[in-house]
Design a protein around this motif. Structure first.
Motif, PDB file in Angstrom:
ATOM      1  N   GLY A  69       0.796  -1.215   0.000  1.00 45.81           N
ATOM      2  CA  GLY A  69       0.000   0.000   0.000  1.00 45.81           C
ATOM      3  C   GLY A  69       0.830   1.267   0.000  1.00 45.81           C
ATOM      4  N   ALA A  70       1.950   1.258   0.694  1.00 43.19           N
ATOM      5  CA  ALA A  70       2.784   2.445   0.822  1.00 43.19           C
ATOM      6  C   ALA A  70       3.779   2.623  -0.323  1.00 43.19           C
ATOM      7  CB  ALA A  70       3.529   2.404   2.151  1.00 43.19           C
ATOM      8  N   PHE A  71       4.128   1.523  -0.990  1.00 46.32           N
ATOM      9  CA  PHE A  71       5.167   1.583  -2.031  1.00 46.32           C
ATOM     10  C   PHE A  71       4.748   0.830  -3.293  1.00 46.32           C
ATOM     11  CE2 PHE A  71       7.202   1.841   2.125  1.00 46.32           C
ATOM     12  CZ  PHE A  71       7.986   2.974   1.987  1.00 46.32           C
ATOM     13  N   PRO A  72       3.573   1.110  -3.862  1.00 48.63           N
ATOM     14  CA  PRO A  72       3.090   0.282  -4.976  1.00 48.63           C
ATOM     15  C   PRO A  72       3.970   0.338  -6.224  1.00 48.63           C
ATOM     16  CG  PRO A  72       1.739   2.243  -4.737  1.00 48.63           C
ATOM     17  CD  PRO A  72       2.658   2.200  -3.543  1.00 48.63           C
ATOM     18  N   GLY A  73       4.616   1.446  -6.483  1.00 46.63           N
ATOM     19  CA  GLY A  73       5.448   1.552  -7.671  1.00 46.63           C
ATOM     20  C   GLY A  73       6.825   0.937  -7.530  1.00 46.63           C
ATOM     21  N   GLN A  74       7.177   0.505  -6.324  1.00 49.34           N
ATOM     22  CA  GLN A  74       8.522  -0.016  -6.095  1.00 49.34           C
ATOM     23  C   GLN A  74       8.548  -1.514  -5.831  1.00 49.34           C
ATOM     24  OE1 GLN A  74       8.932   3.673  -3.432  1.00 49.34           O
ATOM     25  NE2 GLN A  74      10.930   2.693  -3.409  1.00 49.34           N
ATOM     26  N   LEU A  75       7.395  -2.144  -5.854  1.00 49.36           N
ATOM     27  CA  LEU A  75       7.311  -3.573  -5.587  1.00 49.36           C
ATOM     28  C   LEU A  75       6.833  -4.286  -6.836  1.00 49.36           C
ATOM     29  CD1 LEU A  75       5.517  -3.296  -2.142  1.00 49.36           C
ATOM     30  CD2 LEU A  75       7.959  -3.513  -2.550  1.00 49.36           C
ATOM     31  N   GLY A  76       7.598  -4.154  -7.888  1.00 54.10           N
ATOM     32  CA  GLY A  76       7.163  -4.690  -9.167  1.00 54.10           C
ATOM     33  C   GLY A  76       7.522  -6.139  -9.366  1.00 54.10           C
ATOM     34  N   ASP A  77       7.919  -6.412 -10.556  1.00 58.66           N
ATOM     35  CA  ASP A  77       8.204  -7.748 -11.037  1.00 58.66           C
ATOM     36  C   ASP A  77       9.591  -8.242 -10.644  1.00 58.66           C
ATOM     37  OD1 ASP A  77       6.941  -9.727 -12.342  1.00 58.66           O
ATOM     38  OD2 ASP A  77       7.356  -8.991 -14.351  1.00 58.66           O
ATOM     39  N   GLY A  78      10.310  -7.487  -9.865  1.00 55.80           N
ATOM     40  CA  GLY A  78      11.682  -7.840  -9.559  1.00 55.80           C
ATOM     41  C   GLY A  78      12.623  -7.220 -10.573  1.00 55.80           C
ATOM     42  N   PHE A  79      13.847  -7.761 -10.620  1.00 54.75           N
ATOM     43  CA  PHE A  79      14.844  -7.177 -11.511  1.00 54.75           C
ATOM     44  C   PHE A  79      15.974  -8.163 -11.759  1.00 54.75           C
ATOM     45  CE2 PHE A  79      14.887  -5.258  -7.219  1.00 54.75           C
ATOM     46  CZ  PHE A  79      15.953  -5.948  -6.657  1.00 54.75           C
ATOM     47  N   PRO A  80      16.692  -7.975 -12.866  1.00 57.32           N
ATOM     48  CA  PRO A  80      17.883  -8.782 -13.102  1.00 57.32           C
ATOM     49  C   PRO A  80      18.949  -8.448 -12.059  1.00 57.32           C
ATOM     50  CG  PRO A  80      17.229  -7.584 -15.086  1.00 57.32           C
ATOM     51  CD  PRO A  80      16.404  -7.057 -13.964  1.00 57.32           C
ATOM     52  N   LEU A  81      19.655  -9.452 -11.600  1.00 61.61           N
ATOM     53  CA  LEU A  81      20.694  -9.238 -10.596  1.00 61.61           C
ATOM     54  C   LEU A  81      22.030  -8.936 -11.261  1.00 61.61           C
ATOM     55  CD1 LEU A  81      19.759 -12.077  -8.098  1.00 61.61           C
ATOM     56  CD2 LEU A  81      19.548  -9.599  -7.742  1.00 61.61           C
ATOM     57  N   ARG A  82      22.720  -7.948 -10.704  1.00 61.24           N
ATOM     58  CA  ARG A  82      24.022  -7.549 -11.229  1.00 61.24           C
ATOM     59  C   ARG A  82      25.160  -7.747 -10.239  1.00 61.24           C
ATOM     60  NH1 ARG A  82      21.701  -8.270 -15.255  1.00 61.24           N
ATOM     61  NH2 ARG A  82      21.002  -6.687 -16.720  1.00 61.24           N
ATOM     62  N   ALA A  83      24.840  -7.961  -8.945  1.00 59.21           N
ATOM     63  CA  ALA A  83      25.892  -8.164  -7.946  1.00 59.21           C
ATOM     64  C   ALA A  83      25.294  -8.819  -6.710  1.00 59.21           C
ATOM     65  CB  ALA A  83      26.546  -6.839  -7.570  1.00 59.21           C
ATOM     66  N   LEU A  84      26.161  -9.435  -5.923  1.00 60.54           N
ATOM     67  CA  LEU A  84      25.816 -10.004  -4.630  1.00 60.54           C
ATOM     68  C   LEU A  84      26.581  -9.213  -3.580  1.00 60.54           C
ATOM     69  CD1 LEU A  84      24.493 -12.387  -2.998  1.00 60.54           C
ATOM     70  CD2 LEU A  84      26.698 -13.515  -3.212  1.00 60.54           C
ATOM     71  N   LEU A  85      25.850  -8.689  -2.591  1.00 61.00           N
ATOM     72  CA  LEU A  85      26.462  -7.894  -1.528  1.00 61.00           C
ATOM     73  C   LEU A  85      26.325  -8.631  -0.200  1.00 61.00           C
ATOM     74  CD1 LEU A  85      24.999  -4.339  -2.309  1.00 61.00           C
ATOM     75  CD2 LEU A  85      26.945  -5.505  -3.373  1.00 61.00           C
ATOM     76  N   ILE A  86      27.413  -8.705   0.542  1.00 59.20           N
ATOM     77  CA  ILE A  86      27.421  -9.284   1.885  1.00 59.20           C
ATOM     78  C   ILE A  86      27.674  -8.132   2.847  1.00 59.20           C
ATOM     79  CG2 ILE A  86      28.517 -10.926   3.444  1.00 59.20           C
ATOM     80  CD1 ILE A  86      27.215 -12.310   1.029  1.00 59.20           C
ATOM     81  N   PRO A  87      26.666  -7.748   3.645  1.00 58.73           N
ATOM     82  CA  PRO A  87      26.869  -6.612   4.548  1.00 58.73           C
ATOM     83  C   PRO A  87      27.864  -6.923   5.656  1.00 58.73           C
ATOM     84  CG  PRO A  87      24.537  -7.235   4.439  1.00 58.73           C
ATOM     85  CD  PRO A  87      25.315  -8.281   3.723  1.00 58.73           C
ATOM     86  N   GLN A  88      28.609  -5.912   6.010  1.00 60.54           N
ATOM     87  CA  GLN A  88      29.547  -5.949   7.123  1.00 60.54           C
ATOM     88  C   GLN A  88      29.243  -4.716   7.965  1.00 60.54           C
ATOM     89  OE1 GLN A  88      32.152  -8.330   7.672  1.00 60.54           O
ATOM     90  NE2 GLN A  88      32.148  -7.321   9.646  1.00 60.54           N
ATOM     91  N   VAL A  89      28.587  -4.916   9.100  1.00 63.66           N
ATOM     92  CA  VAL A  89      28.143  -3.798   9.925  1.00 63.66           C
ATOM     93  C   VAL A  89      29.325  -3.170  10.643  1.00 63.66           C
ATOM     94  CG1 VAL A  89      26.689  -3.135  11.884  1.00 63.66           C
ATOM     95  CG2 VAL A  89      25.860  -4.813  10.245  1.00 63.66           C
ATOM     96  N   GLY A  90      29.321  -1.843  10.682  1.00 63.63           N
ATOM     97  CA  GLY A  90      30.327  -1.122  11.450  1.00 63.63           C
ATOM     98  C   GLY A  90      31.235  -0.302  10.570  1.00 63.63           C
TER      99      GLY A  90
END
Length: 181
Positions: free
Chosen positions: A89-110
């Motif tokens: 309801g809050a983000f209808p234009g941003q929750l579409g069909d998905g997208f092709p992936l271009r990278a994998l990110l592994i978060p490192q906090v800090g």
């Protein structure tokens, strides 16, 4: 991501996946999902949204995302239960069909300063992402591991150092996607 391309943020719990995804959503980027997202491999790996939802551990976590306050389904969760957010309801234009992936990110906090990306070997990316991905899919662990192994071979992998300025994560991702078009 964008309609043209996006990134997959993966890794163990508590590493900053949800904040990175929700900050990106709140900044205007496309959103495929949080805990559960369908990823298809093959020639062009793709992320697909499933539930248009997200979870946050505590009400204090929600305070970092004022745009999400109206999305909470369970404002008084039971002990040990996370806040569930329904985002459609809050983000209808941003929750579409998905997208092709271009990278994998592994978060490192800090760390200090703005977020930054550091190249990561496929082997290290697989070691960081596989345990949580495989644990989420009992009975299909072999297939999940095969898809993830294929992803780390096909896509550039990075550590996403979240730094002390989490709001810098979405422009970092958007800028990287724009530069690699």
């Amino acid at each position: 991501g964008t309609a043209a391309a996006g990134v997959l943020v993966a890794g163990a719990g508590g590493r900053g996946k949800s904040p990175a995804a929700l900050l990106s959503l709140c900044s205007g980027l496309q959103y495929a999902g949080d805990d559960y997202t369908l990823v298809t491999g093959g020639r062009e790996p793709r992320a697909h949204g499933l539930y248009a939802s997200a979870k946050l551990k505590t009400v204090e976590d929600l305070r970092r995302f004022p745009a999400l306050v109206g999305c909470v389904v369970n404002p008084s969760p039971r002990p040990g239960e996370k806040l569930l957010l329904q985002l459609a309801g809050a983000f209808p234009g941003q929750l579409g069909d998905g997208f092709p992936l271009r990278a994998l990110l592994i978060p490192q906090v800090g760390g200090m300063g703005p977020a930054r990306l550091e190249p990561l070997s496929p082997k290290d990316a697989l070691a960081a992402a596989a345990p949580s991905a495989v644990a989420q899919l009992p009975g299909t662990a072999r297939e999940a591991f095969a898809v993830l192994s294929d992803l780390v071979r096909r896509l550039p992998c990075f550590l996403l150092h979240t730094g002390s300025e989490p709001w810098s994560i979405p422009p970092l991702i958007a800028g990287w996607l724009e530069r690699t078009r």
